[in-house]
Design a protein around this motif. Structure first.
Motif, PDB file in Angstrom:
ATOM      1  N   VAL A 160      47.556  52.905  31.060  1.00 27.39           N
ATOM      2  CA  VAL A 160      48.084  52.659  32.403  1.00 27.39           C
ATOM      3  C   VAL A 160      47.195  53.327  33.441  1.00 27.39           C
ATOM      4  O   VAL A 160      46.850  52.735  34.477  1.00 27.39           O
ATOM      5  N   SER A 161      46.801  54.574  33.164  1.00 28.74           N
ATOM      6  CA  SER A 161      45.946  55.313  34.085  1.00 28.74           C
ATOM      7  C   SER A 161      44.593  54.631  34.248  1.00 28.74           C
ATOM      8  O   SER A 161      44.067  54.519  35.364  1.00 28.74           O
ATOM      9  N   ARG A 162      44.028  54.141  33.150  1.00 25.91           N
ATOM     10  CA  ARG A 162      42.721  53.473  33.217  1.00 25.91           C
ATOM     11  C   ARG A 162      42.808  52.176  34.009  1.00 25.91           C
ATOM     12  O   ARG A 162      41.916  51.860  34.803  1.00 25.91           O
ATOM     13  N   ALA A 163      43.882  51.424  33.823  1.00 30.24           N
ATOM     14  CA  ALA A 163      44.050  50.188  34.590  1.00 30.24           C
ATOM     15  C   ALA A 163      44.118  50.494  36.080  1.00 30.24           C
ATOM     16  O   ALA A 163      43.467  49.817  36.899  1.00 30.24           O
ATOM     17  N   LEU A 164      44.888  51.500  36.453  1.00 36.35           N
ATOM     18  CA  LEU A 164      44.982  51.882  37.869  1.00 36.35           C
ATOM     19  C   LEU A 164      43.638  52.372  38.398  1.00 36.35           C
ATOM     20  O   LEU A 164      43.262  52.079  39.543  1.00 36.35           O
ATOM     21  N   GLU A 165      42.922  53.107  37.574  1.00 40.31           N
ATOM     22  CA  GLU A 165      41.608  53.616  37.988  1.00 40.31           C
ATOM     23  C   GLU A 165      40.689  52.464  38.376  1.00 40.31           C
ATOM     24  O   GLU A 165      40.023  52.491  39.424  1.00 40.31           O
ATOM     25  N   ILE A 166      40.652  51.427  37.550  1.00 35.20           N
ATOM     26  CA  ILE A 166      39.789  50.278  37.827  1.00 35.20           C
ATOM     27  C   ILE A 166      40.255  49.534  39.072  1.00 35.20           C
ATOM     28  O   ILE A 166      39.445  49.138  39.927  1.00 35.20           O
ATOM     29  N   ILE A 167      41.560  49.338  39.191  1.00 32.41           N
ATOM     30  CA  ILE A 167      42.106  48.627  40.351  1.00 32.41           C
ATOM     31  C   ILE A 167      41.794  49.384  41.641  1.00 32.41           C
ATOM     32  O   ILE A 167      41.382  48.790  42.650  1.00 32.41           O
ATOM     33  N   LEU A 168      41.959  50.706  41.621  1.00 29.10           N
ATOM     34  CA  LEU A 168      41.712  51.510  42.814  1.00 29.10           C
ATOM     35  C   LEU A 168      40.220  51.589  43.149  1.00 29.10           C
ATOM     36  O   LEU A 168      39.840  51.627  44.325  1.00 29.10           O
ATOM     37  N   GLN A 169      39.373  51.580  42.137  1.00 34.88           N
ATOM     38  CA  GLN A 169      37.934  51.627  42.378  1.00 34.88           C
ATOM     39  C   GLN A 169      37.400  50.313  42.947  1.00 34.88           C
ATOM     40  O   GLN A 169      36.543  50.309  43.830  1.00 34.88           O
ATOM     41  N   THR A 170      37.892  49.207  42.409  1.00 30.07           N
ATOM     42  CA  THR A 170      37.308  47.904  42.756  1.00 30.07           C
ATOM     43  C   THR A 170      38.051  47.179  43.864  1.00 30.07           C
ATOM     44  O   THR A 170      37.494  46.281  44.502  1.00 30.07           O
ATOM     45  N   GLY A 171      39.334  47.517  44.065  1.00 28.11           N
ATOM     46  CA  GLY A 171      40.143  46.764  45.010  1.00 28.11           C
ATOM     47  C   GLY A 171      40.548  45.402  44.484  1.00 28.11           C
ATOM     48  O   GLY A 171      41.078  44.569  45.224  1.00 28.11           O
ATOM     49  N   LYS A 172      40.317  45.172  43.192  1.00 31.14           N
ATOM     50  CA  LYS A 172      40.653  43.894  42.555  1.00 31.14           C
ATOM     51  C   LYS A 172      41.743  44.107  41.515  1.00 31.14           C
ATOM     52  O   LYS A 172      41.951  45.224  41.037  1.00 31.14           O
ATOM     53  N   SER A 173      42.408  43.016  41.141  1.00 28.19           N
ATOM     54  CA  SER A 173      43.386  43.092  40.064  1.00 28.19           C
ATOM     55  C   SER A 173      42.661  43.207  38.733  1.00 28.19           C
ATOM     56  O   SER A 173      41.459  42.962  38.625  1.00 28.19           O
ATOM     57  N   TRP A 174      43.436  43.589  37.713  1.00 28.16           N
ATOM     58  CA  TRP A 174      42.874  43.670  36.351  1.00 28.16           C
ATOM     59  C   TRP A 174      42.319  42.315  35.925  1.00 28.16           C
ATOM     60  O   TRP A 174      41.240  42.227  35.342  1.00 28.16           O
ATOM     61  N   THR A 175      43.036  41.241  36.236  1.00 24.40           N
ATOM     62  CA  THR A 175      42.594  39.896  35.865  1.00 24.40           C
ATOM     63  C   THR A 175      41.288  39.547  36.547  1.00 24.40           C
ATOM     64  O   THR A 175      40.387  38.959  35.935  1.00 24.40           O
ATOM     65  N   GLU A 176      41.164  39.899  37.824  1.00 25.71           N
ATOM     66  CA  GLU A 176      39.937  39.602  38.565  1.00 25.71           C
ATOM     67  C   GLU A 176      38.737  40.350  38.008  1.00 25.71           C
ATOM     68  O   GLU A 176      37.594  39.899  38.147  1.00 25.71           O
ATOM     69  N   CYS A 177      38.995  41.498  37.388  1.00 20.88           N
ATOM     70  CA  CYS A 177      37.909  42.287  36.805  1.00 20.88           C
ATOM     71  C   CYS A 177      37.551  41.823  35.395  1.00 20.88           C
ATOM     72  O   CYS A 177      36.637  42.363  34.780  1.00 20.88           O
ATOM     73  N   SER A 178      38.288  40.859  34.895  1.00 25.18           N
ATOM     74  CA  SER A 178      38.054  40.371  33.532  1.00 25.18           C
ATOM     75  C   SER A 178      37.381  39.009  33.571  1.00 25.18           C
ATOM     76  O   SER A 178      37.662  38.180  34.431  1.00 25.18           O
ATOM     77  N   ARG A 179      36.486  38.783  32.653  1.00 28.24           N
ATOM     78  CA  ARG A 179      35.901  37.454  32.492  1.00 28.24           C
ATOM     79  C   ARG A 179      36.043  37.052  31.027  1.00 28.24           C
ATOM     80  O   ARG A 179      36.264  37.900  30.157  1.00 28.24           O
ATOM     81  N   ARG A 180      35.912  35.763  30.762  1.00 25.04           N
ATOM     82  CA  ARG A 180      36.120  35.258  29.403  1.00 25.04           C
ATOM     83  C   ARG A 180      34.880  34.536  28.909  1.00 25.04           C
ATOM     84  O   ARG A 180      34.276  33.764  29.635  1.00 25.04           O
ATOM     85  N   GLN A 181      34.547  34.796  27.653  1.00 24.22           N
ATOM     86  CA  GLN A 181      33.513  34.032  26.973  1.00 24.22           C
ATOM     87  C   GLN A 181      33.969  33.877  25.524  1.00 24.22           C
ATOM     88  O   GLN A 181      33.578  34.642  24.644  1.00 24.22           O
ATOM     89  N   PRO A 182      34.829  32.865  25.271  1.00 23.44           N
ATOM     90  CA  PRO A 182      35.401  32.710  23.929  1.00 23.44           C
ATOM     91  C   PRO A 182      34.323  32.580  22.862  1.00 23.44           C
ATOM     92  O   PRO A 182      33.308  31.897  23.072  1.00 23.44           O
ATOM     93  N   PRO A 183      34.495  33.229  21.732  1.00 25.32           N
ATOM     94  CA  PRO A 183      33.502  33.144  20.653  1.00 25.32           C
ATOM     95  C   PRO A 183      33.531  31.762  20.002  1.00 25.32           C
ATOM     96  O   PRO A 183      34.542  31.063  20.051  1.00 25.32           O
ATOM     97  N   PRO A 184      32.428  31.365  19.370  1.00 22.02           N
ATOM     98  CA  PRO A 184      32.344  30.030  18.745  1.00 22.02           C
ATOM     99  C   PRO A 184      33.017  30.007  17.384  1.00 22.02           C
ATOM    100  O   PRO A 184      32.367  29.787  16.355  1.00 22.02           O
TER     101      PRO A 184
END
Length: 303
Positions: A160-184
């Motif tokens: 929980v603390s790490r998620a808040l840390e990223i949100i507060l640092q970036t000003g973005k949501s957790w989802t916005e900070c995530s990208r997807r590259q599904p494996p083959p």
């Protein structure tokens, strides 16, 4: 054209029978199990994490169990790296990787190819967050990122603390900070469904088994060996209550009831997570459901 390599994933709330079904499938189809459990990575804890027995580990190869000491920490990125490596090694042996466990973020992160675009840790911000209690962190996370609040393990202060840390640092949501590259990979992802009251009874029976199997004795030994701080900071479900009982802060009855309530709440969050899991095929946690899963696996292997 050669078919993509197959990966099987098995998800479900705690006490729904994932481990037993994973063992059954592994023995029937020549699979090796990759544990997607954030607690079973730690060597010092076994009884309260429902870790496979020594006999089960001899019978079916398991991966990502007993790979860290308490206090070392383990995160999604660690899991993705090691689980991907295990998948490749299992294929090279001509066997099937079977990912099973109750940490939904680990399974989704691996199979959907999540990558968190996060800045380097801000030690000052991290220290200030770590000084706060879990309820205040959860309240802020719910306000700033409701989707992350719903998905995260709300008993795990570190996450929980790490998620808040990223949100507060970036000003973005957790989802916005995530990208997807599904494996083959060709993925079969199964979820076990269990009626609420039946699951609660299973949770209660499993708790009784854990206590009978020596959970209190395990914690007593860890405390005498100096592991209390690391054990508490790991925030593994139920261990804080057992510590409090061993240290005579609560009664045996209080310990059992608090663990039962917390585990039931955790199972509820897992069920909520499963409802939003992409590509998940849901089956009842029963013999009939198990047989339907076996048939689906058999068809995919034969195709």
């Amino acid at each position: 054209m050669q078919a993509l390599p197959l990966v099987i994933a098995l998800m479900g709330p705690t006490a729904s029978g994932k481990s037993a079904l994973a063992m059954s499938l592994a023995k029937e189809y020549g699979a090796e199990i990759i544990s997607a459990d954030s607690a079973q990575v730690y060597r010092q804890v076994s009884v309260g994490t429902a870790k496979p027995s020594a006999a089960e580990l001899r019978e079916v190869p398991h991966h990502l169990i007993d790979i860290r000491d308490l206090g070392q920490g383990f995160c999604l990125a660690d899991f993705q790296k090691l689980a991907t490596q295990a998948v490749q090694e299992i294929w090279q042996r001509g066997r099937i990787p079977l990912v099973a466990g109750g940490t939904g973020l680990y399974v989704r992160g691996l199979l959907e190819g999540y990558a968190l675009e996060a800045p380097p840790p801000d030690e000052e911000l991290r220290a200030s967050l770590n000084e706060r209690d879990l309820p205040s962190l959860l309240a802020e996370l719910a306000e700033r990122d409701p989707a992350a609040f719903q998905a995260i393990d709300r008993c795990n202060k570190r996450r929980v603390s790490r998620a808040l840390e990223i949100i507060l640092q970036t000003g973005k949501s957790w989802t916005e900070c995530s990208r997807r590259q599904p494996p083959p990979w060709r993925i079969l992802k199964f979820g076990l469904v269990c009626e609420r009251e039946i699951l609660r009874e299973r949770i209660r029976l499993r708790l009784q088994r854990m206590l009978a199997d020596g959970w209190v004795e395990e914690v007593t030994s860890l405390l005498s060996s100096g592991w209390e701080e690391s054990l508490r900071s790991a925030n593994i479900l139920g261990y804080a209550q057992v510590i409090d009982f061993v240290q005579e802060r609560i009664s045996a009855e209080q310990m059992r009831e608090e663990i039962f309530v917390q585990t039931s709440r955790f199972a509820k969050r897992q069920r909520t997570w499963l409802r939003a899991e992409p590509g998940l095929m849901m089956y009842p946690a029963s013999e009939e459901g198990w047989e339907d899963i076996r048939q689906r696996v058999r068809q995919s292997i034969d195709s």
